[in-house]
Scaffold this active site. Structure first.
Site, mmCIF file in Angstrom:
data_model
loop_
_atom_site.group_PDB
_atom_site.id
_atom_site.type_symbol
_atom_site.label_atom_id
_atom_site.label_comp_id
_atom_site.label_asym_id
_atom_site.label_seq_id
_atom_site.Cartn_x
_atom_site.Cartn_y
_atom_site.Cartn_z
ATOM 1 N N LYS B 29 17.744 -8.770 11.589
ATOM 2 C CA LYS B 29 16.842 -8.919 11.292
ATOM 3 C C LYS B 29 15.936 -11.015 11.577
ATOM 4 O O LYS B 29 17.549 -11.183 11.210
ATOM 5 C CB LYS B 29 16.360 -8.738 9.843
ATOM 6 C CG LYS B 29 15.218 -9.409 8.789
ATOM 7 C CD LYS B 29 15.232 -8.710 7.466
ATOM 8 C CE LYS B 29 13.793 -8.527 6.526
ATOM 9 N NZ LYS B 29 13.544 -7.902 5.441
ATOM 10 N N SER B 104 10.729 -4.593 4.247
ATOM 11 C CA SER B 104 10.027 -5.517 4.808
ATOM 12 C C SER B 104 11.254 -5.130 6.267
ATOM 13 O O SER B 104 10.478 -5.611 7.884
ATOM 14 C CB SER B 104 10.411 -7.110 4.612
ATOM 15 O OG SER B 104 11.303 -7.018 4.040
ATOM 16 N N SER B 128 13.581 -3.626 1.145
ATOM 17 C CA SER B 128 13.509 -4.189 2.046
ATOM 18 C C SER B 128 14.398 -3.568 3.241
ATOM 19 O O SER B 128 14.200 -2.918 4.292
ATOM 20 C CB SER B 128 13.578 -5.593 2.521
ATOM 21 O OG SER B 128 11.725 -5.786 1.323
#
Lengths: 95, 425
Positions: B29, B104, B128
């Protein structure tokens, strides 16, 4: 014309933006204010909560000895800055 | 083949080391620092930023032989549930490209669901990792707070977040957790634990006694409920027992979460002033004006709103109303979970009360989006671990089941999830 918000005025939003050092223009304030008002409305459900007088904290503060260790080189630390001078970060003037 | 917009930066970083992740490709990420490779947090304000160091978890996966495939798309500064607030565009859900992959950590979950990689790293502040795992039909774990180092994870809300593995199998979760977990001198919120090979628990599938909180299932979408109960019934036939329970404290979890997260965010994002790194505005003659212009230009709407709400919630006169009360709710939720774990081994809920939104549908209604976090936020507030697994009970869109356990009970989660994987696959 949108309903006028109850909890924050446009002046409030401009003031908060100044505290947070984030410029918002009038168009943005108009866009944000209704949504922010709705969020603050939901936060009001916390009103009925009694604040504990003694809050248990599970985390202990941990420190290390103040001994110099390996870190970034000056070049690495300055590597992403837009303006540097003689090994310093160069920022905008203070006043 | 549609471009799913999974990556912000597609750049392979290989390691000369050999270890547990030898031959494995891992997507990372974009809020985790990868040395000398662009790390943006999905924001314009860090466009072009190249960290001079690796996050601890990145260092660990490289030292075990992983090949990093690139930096995955995410909601800007991890603020979002759909990956739509990214400055770099939305990511499409590989299962249905008109829908969001969740957020996210949407890019990381999509990379796994799409088969690019078996393993990915995400971060989980209010759901997330678990939300995108649920929406994309893969596995995702939010570890116990303090099990995994946050050094090099660019902070959004540091009392809530953890780096977590996303994978296409329980074994993958266990393997990645084995590598990334452990105390770190650079993050004093990590806890000393014995080095553990978590993969061993995948070989010991077990059934448990489960509590299902009515507050976290009764208001879910019909299709979510159907898929969830159908999966629970299958687990029951394998030895799990379940009961519906009441956990009234979780009804304030979303509000408490957002007050705390926004307050911490307003402080954590104060560092983005354009002087040491990142975007710098040409406007503004002095310190305050230039900072304000830099941040005004380069932060997106959702980030600006949360910074302002967090500033408001911690300002003089309002702190007592919002922040202190939110922290009290946090303590209440944590205690309620503790007491339920005296009666039940696991608490299980649908991961998300809704199915994946269509792209564009949720952005105008922030409350609708925030409420989608109702099932995931209580876990971050309580610092306990939770694993989302695909139920495979829904005909069209993925529905995840969330298993929640006491602090540092990842072994129990892996045992339970292994049995569930065998049963539901």
């Amino acid at each position: 014309m949108t309903n006028s918000p109850e909890r924050v005025s446009e002046d409030d939003v401009h003031h908060i933006a100044e505290l947070a050092r984030v410029t918002v223009d009038d168009e943005e304030v108009e866009r944000y204010i209704e949504q922010m008002d709705k969020v603050l409305d939901r936060f009001e459900s916390l009103d009925e909560v009694k604040v504990d007088e003694e809050r248990e904290d599970q985390l202990e503060n941990i420190v290390r000895p103040d001994v110099i260790d390996e870190s970034l080189t000056q070049e690495e630390a300055l590597g992403n800055a837009e303006e540097t001078k003689d090994g310093y970060f160069k920022g905008p003037s203070t006043n | 083949m549609t471009d799913l917009n999974i990556y912000i930066t597609k750049e392979e970083v290989q390691s000369d080391n050999k270890g547990l992740l030898d031959g494995e490709k891992v997507a990372v990420k974009d809020n985790l620092c990868l040395k000398d490779v662009q790390t943006t947090c999905g924001s314009k304000i860090l466009e072009g930023y190249k960290p001079p160091y690796n996050a601890t978890v990145v260092e660990k996966i490289l030292s075990e032989g992983a090949t990093i495939t690139g930096k995955t798309n995410m909601d800007e500064f991890a603020m979002g549930t759909t990956t739509e607030t990214s400055y770099y565009g939305a990511t499409k859900n590989p299962v249905d490209t008109e829908r969001v992959p969740g957020g996210s950590s949407g890019g990381s979950a999509a990379a796994v669901a799409n088969g690019d990689v078996n393993l990915a790293l995400g971060s989980d502040t209010g759901g997330s990792v678990r939300c995108p795992a649920s929406f994309c039909g893969v596995y995702g774990l939010k570890p116990t707070y303090g099990l995994v180092s946050r050094y090099g994870l660019i902070a959004y809300a540091n009392s809530l977040e953890q780096v977590g593995p996303i994978a296409d199998s329980v074994e993958g979760i266990a393997k990645l957790l084995t590598v990334i977990s452990g105390a770190d001198e650079n993050d004093h919120t990590t806890v000393e634990t014995e080095a553990t090979d978590y993969t061993q628990f995948c070989e010991d599938p077990q059934a448990y006694d489960v509590g299902v909180p009515s507050e976290l299932i009764d208001n879910a979408d019909e299709e979510v409920k159907e898929a969830f109960w159908s999966a629970m019934d299958k687990l029951e036939s394998q030895g799990f027992s379940y009961e519906k329970i009441d956990m009234p404290s979780v009804e304030k979890a979303v509000e408490a979460y957002y007050v705390i997260a926004m307050s911490e965010a307003s402080s954590n994002l104060a560092r983005f002033d354009g002087v040491r790194y990142g975007h710098r505005s040409e406007d503004g003659d002095n310190w305050n004006e230039n900072f304000s212009a830099t941040r005004g230009e380069a932060f997106g709407d959702e980030v600006k709103k949360r910074i302002m709400l967090g500033t408001y919630a911690t300002s003089e006169g309002y702190k007592d109303d919002y922040y202190d009360k939110a922290q009290s709710v946090r303590t209440q939720i944590r205690s309620e979970f503790s007491s339920k774990f005296n009666e039940y081994d696991l608490i299980v809920t649908p991961t998300m009360p809704v199915k994946p939104f269509k792209i564009g549908d949720s952005l105008d209604d922030p409350i609708k989006m925030y409420l989608a976090d109702a099932n995931t936020t209580p876990i971050n507030l309580s610092n306990i671990p939770a694993l989302s697994l695909p139920t495979r009970e829904s005909d069209d869109l993925p529905v995840g089941m969330q298993m929640i356990a006491p602090s540092f009970s990842e072994p129990r989660l892996l045992r339970a999830a292994s049995l569930a994987q065998d049963t539901l696959d």
